[in-house]
Design an enzyme around this catalytic site. Structure first.
Site, PDB file in Angstrom:
ATOM      1  N   ILE A 289      21.157 -40.204 -15.255  1.00 50.93           N
ATOM      2  CA  ILE A 289      21.632 -41.554 -14.932  1.00 50.93           C
ATOM      3  C   ILE A 289      22.030 -41.643 -13.461  1.00 50.93           C
ATOM      4  CG2 ILE A 289      24.042 -41.104 -15.566  1.00 50.93           C
ATOM      5  CD1 ILE A 289      24.042 -43.959 -16.809  1.00 50.93           C
TER       6      ILE A 289
ATOM      7  N   GLY B 238      21.212 -37.518 -18.611  1.00 48.53           N
ATOM      8  CA  GLY B 238      20.511 -38.567 -19.331  1.00 48.53           C
ATOM      9  C   GLY B 238      19.053 -38.266 -19.587  1.00 48.53           C
TER      10      GLY B 238
ATOM     11  N   ASP C 268      18.816 -36.787 -22.924  1.00 45.31           N
ATOM     12  CA  ASP C 268      18.865 -37.855 -23.923  1.00 45.31           C
ATOM     13  C   ASP C 268      17.471 -38.447 -24.132  1.00 45.31           C
ATOM     14  OD1 ASP C 268      21.929 -38.517 -24.459  1.00 45.31           O
ATOM     15  OD2 ASP C 268      21.741 -38.219 -22.313  1.00 45.31           O
TER      16      ASP C 268
ATOM     17  N   GLU D 201      26.674 -33.827 -18.739  1.00 45.52           N
ATOM     18  CA  GLU D 201      27.787 -34.766 -18.865  1.00 45.52           C
ATOM     19  C   GLU D 201      29.148 -34.078 -18.905  1.00 45.52           C
ATOM     20  OE1 GLU D 201      24.207 -36.967 -20.503  1.00 45.52           O
ATOM     21  OE2 GLU D 201      24.971 -34.915 -20.471  1.00 45.52           O
TER      22      GLU D 201
ATOM     23  N   ASP E 137      26.427 -39.615 -24.356  1.00 39.98           N
ATOM     24  CA  ASP E 137      26.592 -40.739 -25.285  1.00 39.98           C
ATOM     25  C   ASP E 137      25.342 -41.582 -25.483  1.00 39.98           C
ATOM     26  OD1 ASP E 137      26.495 -41.983 -22.820  1.00 39.98           O
ATOM     27  OD2 ASP E 137      28.497 -42.854 -22.920  1.00 39.98           O
TER      28      ASP E 137
END
Length: 270
Positions: free
Chosen positions: A66, A121, A124, A144, A152
């Protein structure tokens, strides 16, 4: 297809090549990325000419995760009221989650070709793909934990079904970096390749093999495998019986059997 700020999308031979295209920013996931990936995978789902998806990153790295500038922007929107801040953050997290759920819910198989950094991310994202393949220089990290938060956007929910609970806990608690060979050993990636060029060539070859199969059969197979993540075996058997009661009437079955008996390569409609 539209023009995108964060992606390059090409369709050839029934394969959609979706490439994160911010190499100057290590393919960091900015606001355009999160918005556009939903549109791209909606187009993929609705386009019968697409049978398989290859997801890659332009340049030396797959993605650094991210965009921290975007996170800083979220922080600037917060006020003094804890309740309202929580409501705002929850809404934004759910929006980000929906971007990768669009990848996970795609009816077509999604193959990730990963080189260089695959951090935060980006883990993810690849967790939402069907299969993952890596170049020898890859560096994975569930990052993270090192910025004081729990992942998340899907890693902690999807990876236990891919690499197992205990190994995920180790990687998530420590945030340590691990490479291609360990990723293969724990089942995160299916195969490794010497470099980014051979990686993309190898993944495209696998994609072409899948694209040559009946799209009805491939979609049904993915649907059943995805369903079984959250259901009992008897539920899955009941579901596939209902599904195939319709799908076995497809002409693809007759085409496949005829080609097999005549030792010819079958040709399936989109």
């Amino acid at each position: 297809m539209s023009e995108y700020q964060a992606f390059r999308v090409e369709l050839a031979d029934n394969i959609a090549h979706v490439q994160i295209n911010r190499p100057e920013k290590i393919n960091a996931m900015n606001a355009a990325f999160w918005r556009e990936i939903v549109d791209i995978f909606q187009w993929i789902d609705e386009t019968d000419a697409v049978r398989v998806v290859v997801l890659s990153g332009a340049g030396k790295h797959f993605s650094s995760g991210i965009d921290l500038m975007m996170l800083a922007g979220f922080a600037n929107e917060l006020g003094k009221d804890v309740g309202r801040n929580a409501r705002l953050l929850r809404r934004k997290i759910l929006e980000l989650q929906s971007s990768f759920t669009a990848v996970d819910n795609c009816r077509k198989p999604v193959l990730a070709a990963i080189q260089g950094y695959c951090l935060g991310g980006a883990i993810d994202l690849i967790s939402a793909c069907d299969m993952r393949y890596a170049a020898a220089d890859v560096q994975f990290s569930i990052k993270e934990i090192d910025i004081g938060m729990a992942a998340d956007v899907g890693t902690l929910q999807r990876l236990p079904r891919i690499i197992g609970d205990g190994m995920l806990r180790e990687l998530a608690y420590t945030g340590r970096t691990f490479g291609a060979e360990e990723a293969r050993q724990i089942g995160l990636v299916n195969r490794t390749y010497a470099d980014a060029s051979s990686l993309l060539d190898g993944v495209m070859e696998i994609a072409r093999e899948i694209a040559a199969k009946s799209p009805i059969a491939v979609t049904g197979t993915k649907e059943m495998l995805s369903y079984m993540r959250d259901h009992r075996i008897d539920d899955g058997l009941e579901y596939v019986a209902t599904w195939n009661a319709a799908m076995l009437q497809s002409n693809d079955l007759r085409v496949a059997i005829a080609a097999h008996m005549s030792k010819q390569k079958p040709e399936f409609l989109d």
